[in-house]
Design a protein around this motif. Structure first.
Motif, PDB file in Angstrom:
ATOM      1  N   THR A 194       2.393  65.669  38.070  1.00  0.00           N
ATOM      2  CA  THR A 194       2.549  66.715  37.057  1.00  0.00           C
ATOM      3  C   THR A 194       1.583  66.430  35.922  1.00  0.00           C
ATOM      4  N   GLY A 195       1.670  67.193  34.858  1.00  0.00           N
ATOM      5  CA  GLY A 195       0.777  66.962  33.731  1.00  0.00           C
ATOM      6  C   GLY A 195       0.980  65.607  33.088  1.00  0.00           C
ATOM      7  N   GLU A 196       2.207  65.099  33.098  1.00  0.00           N
ATOM      8  CA  GLU A 196       2.518  63.821  32.458  1.00  0.00           C
ATOM      9  C   GLU A 196       2.520  62.659  33.442  1.00  0.00           C
ATOM     10  N   VAL A 197       2.832  62.941  34.689  1.00  0.00           N
ATOM     11  CA  VAL A 197       2.945  61.883  35.698  1.00  0.00           C
ATOM     12  C   VAL A 197       1.883  62.100  36.772  1.00  0.00           C
ATOM     13  N   ARG A 198       0.996  61.110  36.923  1.00  0.00           N
ATOM     14  CA  ARG A 198      -0.049  61.191  37.943  1.00  0.00           C
ATOM     15  C   ARG A 198       0.235  60.183  39.038  1.00  0.00           C
ATOM     16  N   ARG A 199       0.399  60.689  40.243  1.00  0.00           N
ATOM     17  CA  ARG A 199       0.597  59.794  41.383  1.00  0.00           C
ATOM     18  C   ARG A 199      -0.674  59.685  42.230  1.00  0.00           C
ATOM     19  N   HIS A 200      -1.526  60.688  42.113  1.00  0.00           N
ATOM     20  CA  HIS A 200      -2.797  60.650  42.838  1.00  0.00           C
ATOM     21  C   HIS A 200      -3.937  60.805  41.848  1.00  0.00           C
ATOM     22  N   CYS A 201      -4.899  59.877  41.926  1.00  0.00           N
ATOM     23  CA  CYS A 201      -6.052  59.897  41.027  1.00  0.00           C
ATOM     24  C   CYS A 201      -7.323  60.048  41.859  1.00  0.00           C
ATOM     25  N   ARG A 202      -8.041  61.104  41.634  1.00  0.00           N
ATOM     26  CA  ARG A 202      -9.290  61.348  42.357  1.00  0.00           C
ATOM     27  C   ARG A 202     -10.432  61.419  41.358  1.00  0.00           C
ATOM     28  N   VAL A 203     -11.457  60.596  41.582  1.00  0.00           N
ATOM     29  CA  VAL A 203     -12.625  60.578  40.705  1.00  0.00           C
ATOM     30  C   VAL A 203     -13.788  61.204  41.460  1.00  0.00           C
ATOM     31  N   PRO A 204     -14.221  62.403  41.122  1.00  0.00           N
ATOM     32  CA  PRO A 204     -15.302  63.059  41.863  1.00  0.00           C
ATOM     33  C   PRO A 204     -16.648  62.399  41.620  1.00  0.00           C
ATOM     34  N   LEU A 205     -17.571  62.644  42.520  1.00  0.00           N
ATOM     35  CA  LEU A 205     -18.896  62.032  42.458  1.00  0.00           C
ATOM     36  C   LEU A 205     -19.612  62.367  41.159  1.00  0.00           C
ATOM     37  N   ASP A 206     -19.559  63.612  40.718  1.00  0.00           N
ATOM     38  CA  ASP A 206     -20.270  64.010  39.500  1.00  0.00           C
ATOM     39  C   ASP A 206     -19.797  63.233  38.278  1.00  0.00           C
ATOM     40  N   ARG A 207     -18.508  62.929  38.233  1.00  0.00           N
ATOM     41  CA  ARG A 207     -18.005  62.188  37.070  1.00  0.00           C
ATOM     42  C   ARG A 207     -18.519  60.751  37.076  1.00  0.00           C
ATOM     43  N   VAL A 208     -18.576  60.138  38.235  1.00  0.00           N
ATOM     44  CA  VAL A 208     -19.092  58.771  38.310  1.00  0.00           C
ATOM     45  C   VAL A 208     -20.562  58.747  37.910  1.00  0.00           C
ATOM     46  N   LYS A 209     -21.325  59.715  38.376  1.00  0.00           N
ATOM     47  CA  LYS A 209     -22.742  59.776  38.016  1.00  0.00           C
ATOM     48  C   LYS A 209     -22.917  59.951  36.509  1.00  0.00           C
ATOM     49  N   ALA A 210     -22.021  60.670  35.887  1.00  0.00           N
ATOM     50  CA  ALA A 210     -22.122  60.920  34.452  1.00  0.00           C
ATOM     51  C   ALA A 210     -21.723  59.703  33.617  1.00  0.00           C
ATOM     52  N   GLU A 211     -20.818  58.862  34.135  1.00  0.00           N
ATOM     53  CA  GLU A 211     -20.275  57.768  33.324  1.00  0.00           C
ATOM     54  C   GLU A 211     -20.817  56.388  33.669  1.00  0.00           C
ATOM     55  N   LEU A 212     -21.285  56.197  34.905  1.00  0.00           N
ATOM     56  CA  LEU A 212     -21.721  54.869  35.327  1.00  0.00           C
ATOM     57  C   LEU A 212     -23.243  54.788  35.328  1.00  0.00           C
ATOM     58  N   PRO A 213     -23.834  54.002  34.427  1.00  0.00           N
ATOM     59  CA  PRO A 213     -25.294  53.922  34.338  1.00  0.00           C
ATOM     60  C   PRO A 213     -25.931  53.474  35.656  1.00  0.00           C
ATOM     61  N   GLY A 214     -26.980  54.179  36.058  1.00  0.00           N
ATOM     62  CA  GLY A 214     -27.716  53.823  37.267  1.00  0.00           C
ATOM     63  C   GLY A 214     -27.093  54.300  38.558  1.00  0.00           C
ATOM     64  N   TYR A 215     -25.896  54.880  38.483  1.00  0.00           N
ATOM     65  CA  TYR A 215     -25.206  55.254  39.715  1.00  0.00           C
ATOM     66  C   TYR A 215     -25.881  56.435  40.418  1.00  0.00           C
ATOM     67  N   GLU A 216     -26.388  57.373  39.657  1.00  0.00           N
ATOM     68  CA  GLU A 216     -27.017  58.537  40.269  1.00  0.00           C
ATOM     69  C   GLU A 216     -28.210  58.128  41.122  1.00  0.00           C
ATOM     70  N   GLY A 217     -28.956  57.121  40.666  1.00  0.00           N
ATOM     71  CA  GLY A 217     -30.087  56.634  41.448  1.00  0.00           C
ATOM     72  C   GLY A 217     -29.646  56.021  42.768  1.00  0.00           C
ATOM     73  N   ARG A 218     -28.528  55.302  42.728  1.00  0.00           N
ATOM     74  CA  ARG A 218     -28.007  54.709  43.969  1.00  0.00           C
ATOM     75  C   ARG A 218     -27.610  55.799  44.949  1.00  0.00           C
TER      76      ARG A 218
END
Length: 437
Positions: free
Chosen positions: A171-195
């Motif tokens: 729900t909005g307050e309780v998260r049981r599943h966490c999915r991190v999409p590729l675009d978010r990782v590329k935006a937050e992790l330096p050098g990841y887009e190049g990999r």
């Protein structure tokens, strides 16, 4: 310790809160390869150990057998801290005061016992139904927080079922599943887009390893390994057989039938030989030879003539399917130049490597075939390419399998593609890659 990304902090906060509150909830996490799963797991272990340093308490991490040095990240965190003298590194655990982290492979779960505060399973998409059930049983008996880190894989794994349940329970307050999409990782992790760009160029965007590992999309078994438009490209640019450019020539031989020992009127022997040239642009298949002979010496003689006189090949990759009394192997090694023959094992892991390599070569235009000529060899090759589908192997990785008559034509090409990728320094582990970032 590394500064966590925003998405790592979000997941760590949800899991840590559950552990500290002793709620014993179950979570599923999906992150692309290299997005920081191992770092996240280690930091959660460090947190739980620090909280329980005096009171005592245990965490459990379940990791695939293929993932080496599973304790390394946590030990580096401890060495960099001010806890010298308080921690120790055991054979299957790390201790900090009275707290500890234990490590186990999935096959160890049957005999695993104990009480835990936190249980984390890496590469959970590779867990069998029993292993998944056993982990939930251990967590339930302990009241432990249980976290499964996995990928979509084929969309039908036990991990997928748990993930679906957790998504519906979120729900909005309780998260049981966490999915991190590729675009978010590329935006937050330096050098990841190049990999990611390097992997996309190496594998091709439609490669199962890229689809499941980076795009987080399932690859359904039974899907064609080589779509028709791809096959048109593979056969559309080749020249006539036996008129290919010379250069660095290599060959593979798949012995599909060996004569029975002591049987004079048996089924004889059969093999298919593939010849290819290696260039900077990849692997070019120049010719095929389908050889059938009455006995092993005649078969080896035909192979020798083809790879030495018709095409002077520098080396030969070889495999004998099924059971062999060693006659074909011995004759082949005696007939060809010393050190020329390299035998490839007929194992699930090797099949996965070859499947990964030939798929990548086809998707990235680093593989081409001789032009269609109506020969029996061309028809057999094209039939196998048309009938090739993706399947799960015994070791739970993806393989390219021929659904129908399999005479070894595609297998021989796959052997050469795998060798070509290794020599180019591109071949990594096949489909079941551990999330070791």
């Amino acid at each position: 310790m590394k500064t966590p990304t925003t998405y790592q902090r979000e997941i760590a906060s949800v899991v840590a809160s559950d552990v500290l509150s002793q709620r014993g909830s179950e979570f599923t996490v999906e992150m692309p390869l290299g997005a920081g799963v191992t770092e996240l797991v280690s930091q959660l272990e460090m947190l739980v150990m620090s909280v329980n340093v005096n009171a005592g308490g245990a965490s459990l991490r379940v990791v695939p057998e293929v993932q080496a040095d599973v304790k390394g990240r946590l030990i580096r965190h401890l060495r960099g801290s001010s806890l010298k003298g308080l921690w120790s590194d055991g054979r299957e655990c790390v201790r900090l005061g009275r707290a500890e982290v234990m490590y186990a492979a999935p096959e160890d779960l049957r005999r695993m016992d104990g009480r835990f505060e936190l249980i984390q399973a890496v590469d959970a998409h590779l867990l069998s139904p029993f292993e998944m059930s056993r982990l939930r049983e251990i967590a339930g008996a302990s009241g432990a927080t249980l976290v499964f880190y996995g990928r979509p894989w084929n969309g039908e794994t036990p991990f997928e079922q748990v993930k679906l349940t957790n998504r519906q329970a979120s729900t909005g307050e309780v998260r049981r599943h966490c999915r991190v999409p590729l675009d978010r990782v590329k935006a937050e992790l330096p050098g990841y887009e190049g990999r990611v760009d390097v992997e996309r160029e190496r594998l091709g965007e439609a490669h199962p390893e890229f689809e499941t590992g980076y795009a987080l999309r399932p690859v359904f078994t039974g899907a064609p390994a080589f779509p028709r438009e791809l096959l048109r490209a593979l056969f559309g640019s080749g020249g006539p057989r036996r008129l290919g450019e010379a250069g660095s020539l290599t060959a593979s031989v798949v012995v599909t039938r060996v004569p029975e020992a002591g049987v004079f009127h048996g089924t004889g022997a059969m093999a298919v030989v593939t010849v290819a040239s290696r260039t900077t642009g990849g692997l070019r298949v120049l010719d095929h030879k389908w050889i059938e002979a009455a006995d092993a010496p005649s078969l080896v003689g035909g192979i020798k003539r083809f790879v030495e006189k018709v095409w002077p090949c520098e080396n030969l990759l070889a495999r004998v399917r099924g059971r062999d009394d060693g006659q074909v192997k011995g004759l082949l090694e005696q007939s060809l130049k010393p050190g020329c023959v390299r035998w490839l094992p007929e194992t699930s892991r090797q099949r996965e490597r070859e499947s990964s390599a030939v798929t990548a070569a086809a998707l990235t235009a680093r593989l081409s075939f001789y032009a269609p000529d109506g020969s029996i060899e061309y028809r057999a090759l094209r039939r196998e390419m048309d009938w090739a589908v993706l399947r799960l192997s015994e070791s739970r990785g993806f393989v390219v399998a021929v659904e129908g008559q399999d005479e070894g034509f595609l297998e021989g090409v796959s052997m050469l593609a795998s060798e070509d990728a290794e020599q180019a320094g591109e071949q990594q582990m096949a489909f079941p890659i551990a999330m070791a970032s």
